[in-house]
Design an enzyme around this catalytic site. Structure first.
Site, PDB file in Angstrom:
ATOM      1  N   GLY A  45       0.760  -1.288  -0.049  1.00 37.44           N
ATOM      2  CA  GLY A  45      -0.045   0.127   0.048  1.00 37.44           C
ATOM      3  C   GLY A  45       0.776   1.378   0.138  1.00 37.44           C
ATOM      4  O   GLY A  45       0.275   2.382  -0.477  1.00 37.44           O
ATOM      5  N   ASP A 101       1.235   3.288   4.589  1.00 33.69           N
ATOM      6  CA  ASP A 101      -0.193   4.143   3.953  1.00 33.69           C
ATOM      7  C   ASP A 101      -1.152   4.448   4.713  1.00 33.69           C
ATOM      8  O   ASP A 101      -1.610   5.728   4.743  1.00 33.69           O
ATOM      9  CB  ASP A 101      -0.906   3.124   2.796  1.00 33.69           C
ATOM     10  CG  ASP A 101      -1.296   1.617   3.178  1.00 33.69           C
ATOM     11  OD1 ASP A 101      -0.983   1.555   4.578  1.00 33.69           O
ATOM     12  OD2 ASP A 101      -1.694   1.010   2.340  1.00 33.69           O
ATOM     13  N   ASP A 104      -4.832   1.837  10.673  1.00 42.51           N
ATOM     14  CA  ASP A 104      -6.042   1.654  10.968  1.00 42.51           C
ATOM     15  C   ASP A 104      -6.432   1.187  12.518  1.00 42.51           C
ATOM     16  O   ASP A 104      -6.401   2.060  13.398  1.00 42.51           O
ATOM     17  CB  ASP A 104      -6.700   0.667  10.012  1.00 42.51           C
ATOM     18  CG  ASP A 104      -8.204   0.619  10.043  1.00 42.51           C
ATOM     19  OD1 ASP A 104      -8.907   1.322  10.569  1.00 42.51           O
ATOM     20  OD2 ASP A 104      -8.629  -0.627   9.629  1.00 42.51           O
ATOM     21  N   THR A 105      -6.466  -0.275  12.731  1.00 39.37           N
ATOM     22  CA  THR A 105      -6.244  -0.749  14.015  1.00 39.37           C
ATOM     23  C   THR A 105      -4.964  -0.664  14.867  1.00 39.37           C
ATOM     24  O   THR A 105      -5.002  -0.370  15.824  1.00 39.37           O
ATOM     25  CB  THR A 105      -6.823  -2.007  14.083  1.00 39.37           C
ATOM     26  OG1 THR A 105      -5.821  -3.008  13.344  1.00 39.37           O
ATOM     27  CG2 THR A 105      -8.137  -2.429  13.586  1.00 39.37           C
ATOM     28  N   THR A 108      -1.110  -4.351  12.622  1.00 36.29           N
ATOM     29  CA  THR A 108       0.207  -4.611  11.868  1.00 36.29           C
ATOM     30  C   THR A 108       1.125  -3.834  12.079  1.00 36.29           C
ATOM     31  O   THR A 108       2.344  -4.411  12.321  1.00 36.29           O
ATOM     32  CB  THR A 108      -0.461  -4.243  10.415  1.00 36.29           C
ATOM     33  OG1 THR A 108      -1.931  -4.675  10.041  1.00 36.29           O
ATOM     34  CG2 THR A 108       0.619  -5.231   9.408  1.00 36.29           C
ATOM     35  N   ASP A 160      -5.679  -0.305  -1.769  1.00 40.69           N
ATOM     36  CA  ASP A 160      -6.419  -1.122  -2.618  1.00 40.69           C
ATOM     37  C   ASP A 160      -7.873  -1.631  -1.939  1.00 40.69           C
ATOM     38  O   ASP A 160      -8.073  -1.545  -0.499  1.00 40.69           O
ATOM     39  CB  ASP A 160      -5.445  -2.432  -2.745  1.00 40.69           C
ATOM     40  CG  ASP A 160      -5.621  -3.516  -1.630  1.00 40.69           C
ATOM     41  OD1 ASP A 160      -5.278  -2.870  -0.429  1.00 40.69           O
ATOM     42  OD2 ASP A 160      -5.944  -4.503  -1.730  1.00 40.69           O
TER      43      ASP A 160
END
Ligand code: IMP
Ligand code: MG
Length: 176
Positions: A45, A101, A104-105, A108, A160
């Site tokens: 990403g 990129d 979010d949570t 990762t 994506d």
């Protein structure tokens, strides 16, 4: 040809993104003046953002890439993040900037950072184009943020949906 949803609206236009990266580049140039930097691109990403960002950087620079499975990956067992592709070189003693990129949570990136920190870089900072703080589960100290966004599923500019839309020069909101 299947199109897998449609882009409902443009959230961030190409000029908005490019202008913001100008400012991020200036900030990073100031912070790392007189130092050498290793920029790490988190695949896939971040490739578009990374390529635009590094062209604004003026210090001696090397790049590397790394790929970790994200939470959406069906092969991932809950909570554990797999490193699918590791860096080429050892990072101990180096000033490392991880380029992402979107956070979010945060899962990762948290796992990836744990791994990188264990290798004892001289410094480790994070630069993300997008931050979606409403969905955060793991706290991440982000050093450089392009844009803070609401909880939308966005595509384009590297991001994506089912591997599509990465080539858009803007960021759009996807309608399934
Ligand atoms: P996290 O572990 O939840 O922070 O996952 C972050 C990863 O999920 C990002 O690097 C993206 O690959 C993906 N992701 C999260 N939100 C979006 C989105 O709105 N559009 C596309 N990919 C996303
Ligand atoms: Mg990603």
């Amino acid at each position: 040809m299947s199109m897998r949803g449609t882009v409902e609206s443009v959230l961030l236009s190409e000029p908005e993104i490019q202008q913001r990266i100008d400012l991020l580049g200036e900030e990073i140039n100031r912070d790392y003046a007189g130092r050498e930097l290793l920029a790490v691109c988190l695949l896939k990403g971040s490739v578009v953002f990374m390529s635009d960002l590094i062209r604004r950087l003026q210090m001696p620079l090397t790049i590397d890439v790394m790929r970790a499975s994200s939470y959406g990956d069906a092969t991932e067992s809950s909570g554990s993040v797999k490193i699918l592709q590791d860096l080429d070189r050892d990072i101990s003693g180096l000033d490392v900037l991880v380029v992402e990129d979107i956070v979010d949570t945060g899962r990762t990136l948290a796992k990836t950072l744990d791994l990188l920190r264990f290798r004892q870089p001289r410094s480790l900072k994070i630069c993300t184009l997008l931050d979606k703080p409403s969905r955060r589960e793991v706290q991440i100290p982000i050093d450089y943020t392009g844009f803070v966004i609401e909880d939308h599923f966005v595509v384009g500019y590297g991001l994506d949906f089912d591997e599509h839309y990465r080539q858009l020069p803007y960021i759009g909101i996807l309608k399934l």
